[in-house]
Design a protein around this motif. Structure first.
Motif, PDB file in Angstrom:
ATOM      1  N   VAL A   1       0.866  -1.177   0.000  1.00 59.15           N
ATOM      2  CA  VAL A   1       0.000   0.000   0.000  1.00 59.15           C
ATOM      3  C   VAL A   1       0.904   1.228   0.000  1.00 59.15           C
ATOM      4  CG1 VAL A   1      -1.794   1.249   1.253  1.00 59.15           C
ATOM      5  CG2 VAL A   1      -1.780  -1.259   1.260  1.00 59.15           C
ATOM      6  N   ARG A   2       0.831   2.010  -1.060  1.00 59.99           N
ATOM      7  CA  ARG A   2       1.709   3.176  -1.182  1.00 59.99           C
ATOM      8  C   ARG A   2       1.124   4.348  -0.385  1.00 59.99           C
ATOM      9  NH1 ARG A   2       2.438   6.496  -6.041  1.00 59.99           N
ATOM     10  NH2 ARG A   2       2.555   7.944  -4.318  1.00 59.99           N
TER      11      ARG A   2
ATOM     12  N   SER B   1       9.905 -16.261 -10.394  1.00 62.84           N
ATOM     13  CA  SER B   1       9.434 -15.033 -11.042  1.00 62.84           C
ATOM     14  C   SER B   1       8.859 -14.115  -9.984  1.00 62.84           C
ATOM     15  CB  SER B   1       8.333 -15.331 -12.075  1.00 62.84           C
ATOM     16  OG  SER B   1       8.852 -16.114 -13.119  1.00 62.84           O
ATOM     17  N   ILE B   2       9.240 -12.859 -10.039  1.00 58.70           N
ATOM     18  CA  ILE B   2       8.648 -11.855  -9.158  1.00 58.70           C
ATOM     19  C   ILE B   2       8.006 -10.812 -10.058  1.00 58.70           C
ATOM     20  CG2 ILE B   2       9.104 -10.106  -7.398  1.00 58.70           C
ATOM     21  CD1 ILE B   2      11.535 -11.807  -6.544  1.00 58.70           C
ATOM     22  N   LEU B   3       6.707 -10.693  -9.970  1.00 59.62           N
ATOM     23  CA  LEU B   3       5.964  -9.787 -10.836  1.00 59.62           C
ATOM     24  C   LEU B   3       5.404  -8.631 -10.032  1.00 59.62           C
ATOM     25  CD1 LEU B   3       3.786 -12.388 -12.779  1.00 59.62           C
ATOM     26  CD2 LEU B   3       6.063 -11.544 -13.383  1.00 59.62           C
ATOM     27  N   ALA B   4       5.459  -7.441 -10.604  1.00 64.62           N
ATOM     28  CA  ALA B   4       4.790  -6.285 -10.006  1.00 64.62           C
ATOM     29  C   ALA B   4       3.568  -5.996 -10.859  1.00 64.62           C
ATOM     30  CB  ALA B   4       5.727  -5.086  -9.984  1.00 64.62           C
ATOM     31  N   TYR B   5       2.417  -5.915 -10.229  1.00 67.15           N
ATOM     32  CA  TYR B   5       1.155  -5.734 -10.959  1.00 67.15           C
ATOM     33  C   TYR B   5       0.374  -4.596 -10.316  1.00 67.15           C
ATOM     34  CZ  TYR B   5      -3.521  -6.811 -12.692  1.00 67.15           C
ATOM     35  OH  TYR B   5      -4.754  -6.733 -13.255  1.00 67.15           O
ATOM     36  N   GLY B   6      -0.225  -3.763 -11.123  1.00 65.50           N
ATOM     37  CA  GLY B   6      -1.046  -2.693 -10.568  1.00 65.50           C
ATOM     38  C   GLY B   6      -1.291  -1.613 -11.599  1.00 65.50           C
ATOM     39  N   GLN B   7      -2.209  -0.706 -11.274  1.00 64.27           N
ATOM     40  CA  GLN B   7      -2.538   0.351 -12.227  1.00 64.27           C
ATOM     41  C   GLN B   7      -1.379   1.338 -12.344  1.00 64.27           C
ATOM     42  OE1 GLN B   7      -5.899   2.169  -9.906  1.00 64.27           O
ATOM     43  NE2 GLN B   7      -4.815   4.058 -10.372  1.00 64.27           N
ATOM     44  N   SER B   8      -1.459   2.163 -13.354  1.00 67.81           N
ATOM     45  CA  SER B   8      -0.424   3.162 -13.575  1.00 67.81           C
ATOM     46  C   SER B   8      -0.277   4.052 -12.342  1.00 67.81           C
ATOM     47  CB  SER B   8      -0.800   4.006 -14.800  1.00 67.81           C
ATOM     48  OG  SER B   8       0.219   4.921 -15.062  1.00 67.81           O
ATOM     49  N   GLY B   9       0.953   4.246 -11.902  1.00 67.82           N
ATOM     50  CA  GLY B   9       1.219   5.089 -10.749  1.00 67.82           C
ATOM     51  C   GLY B   9       1.120   4.366  -9.414  1.00 67.82           C
ATOM     52  N   ALA B  10       0.828   3.066  -9.458  1.00 62.84           N
ATOM     53  CA  ALA B  10       0.660   2.321  -8.207  1.00 62.84           C
ATOM     54  C   ALA B  10       1.983   2.118  -7.472  1.00 62.84           C
ATOM     55  CB  ALA B  10       0.009   0.961  -8.491  1.00 62.84           C
TER      56      ALA B  10
END
Ligand SMILES: Nc1ncnc2c1ncn2[C@@H]1O[C@H](COP(=O)(O)OP(=O)(O)OP(=O)(O)O)[C@@H](O)[C@H]1O
Length: 170
Positions: free
Chosen positions: A61-62, A136-145
């Motif tokens: 959570v940013r 594999s380490i993936l980062a997923y999320g909307q733009s700017g997340a």
């Protein structure tokens, strides 16, 4: 021409449990529990402590954006009154006009968790990778997340460090 498959890493005697056990069904840790009246929300039983799985989902959570921050305009109008609260190391709640929902994940990082905190969760996987396993380490999320920020490829100057996410250090 036939070639033989590559050998397993010689130094590794036993495959880590996390790569051996596959969940038979989608765990309920991805489910949410809603509460329209703001009353107590329920919980689910699955977390890191319950066992090892091949796939783990962690949420970072940013810190919230102020309306003057760059990127604030990318937040859709309908989500601007929605708030997110980290309720434990494995859960968060989303509060909106529609009610409150609880979500449970393998791990939830609160806004005050820094890069090192995130890396400490990932270090076991990185070590397995260094031993020759597929990881594999993936980062997923909307733009700017915060995908690039979390992966250490953008952000403040200190992230342009040879020890990005600790991988070089280990
Ligand atoms: N945890 C955080 N703490 C402080 N700032 C953050 C955090 N996560 C992201 N930011 C800041 O938010 C902005 C957007 O982050 P970032 O570029 O990583 O998003 P992104 O998900 O990669 O977006 P895109 O998909 O559009 O590339 C950047 O200015 C970044 O420094």
């Amino acid at each position: 021409m036939a070639t033989s498959p590559p050998e397993s890493p010689a130094a590794v005697k036993q495959r880590p449990m996390s790569t051996m056990i596959r969940p038979t069904a989608r765990p309920s840790s991805r489910m949410s529990v809603s509460s329209r009246n703001g009353g107590p929300v329920g919980g689910t039983r699955y977390s890191d402590e319950d066992g090892k799985t091949a796939v783990k989902v962690a949420v970072r959570v940013r810190p919230p954006l102020n309306s003057s921050d760059p990127g604030y305009d990318l937040v859709p109008q309908r989500f601007r009154g929605t708030t997110c609260h980290v309720t434990s190391p494995t859960s968060l709640t989303i509060e909106s006009a529609q009610g409150r929902k609880l979500f449970v994940f393998d791990r939830v990082f609160a806004p005050d968790v820094d890069q090192e905190g995130v890396y400490s969760y990932l270090s076991e996987s990185v070590n397995s990778f260094m031993e020759g396993y597929n990881v594999s380490i993936l980062a997923y999320g909307q733009s700017g997340a915060g995908k690039s920020y979390t992966m250490g490829t953008t952000g403040p100057a200190e992230q342009n460090d040879a020890q990005i996410m600790g991988t070089y250090k280990d």
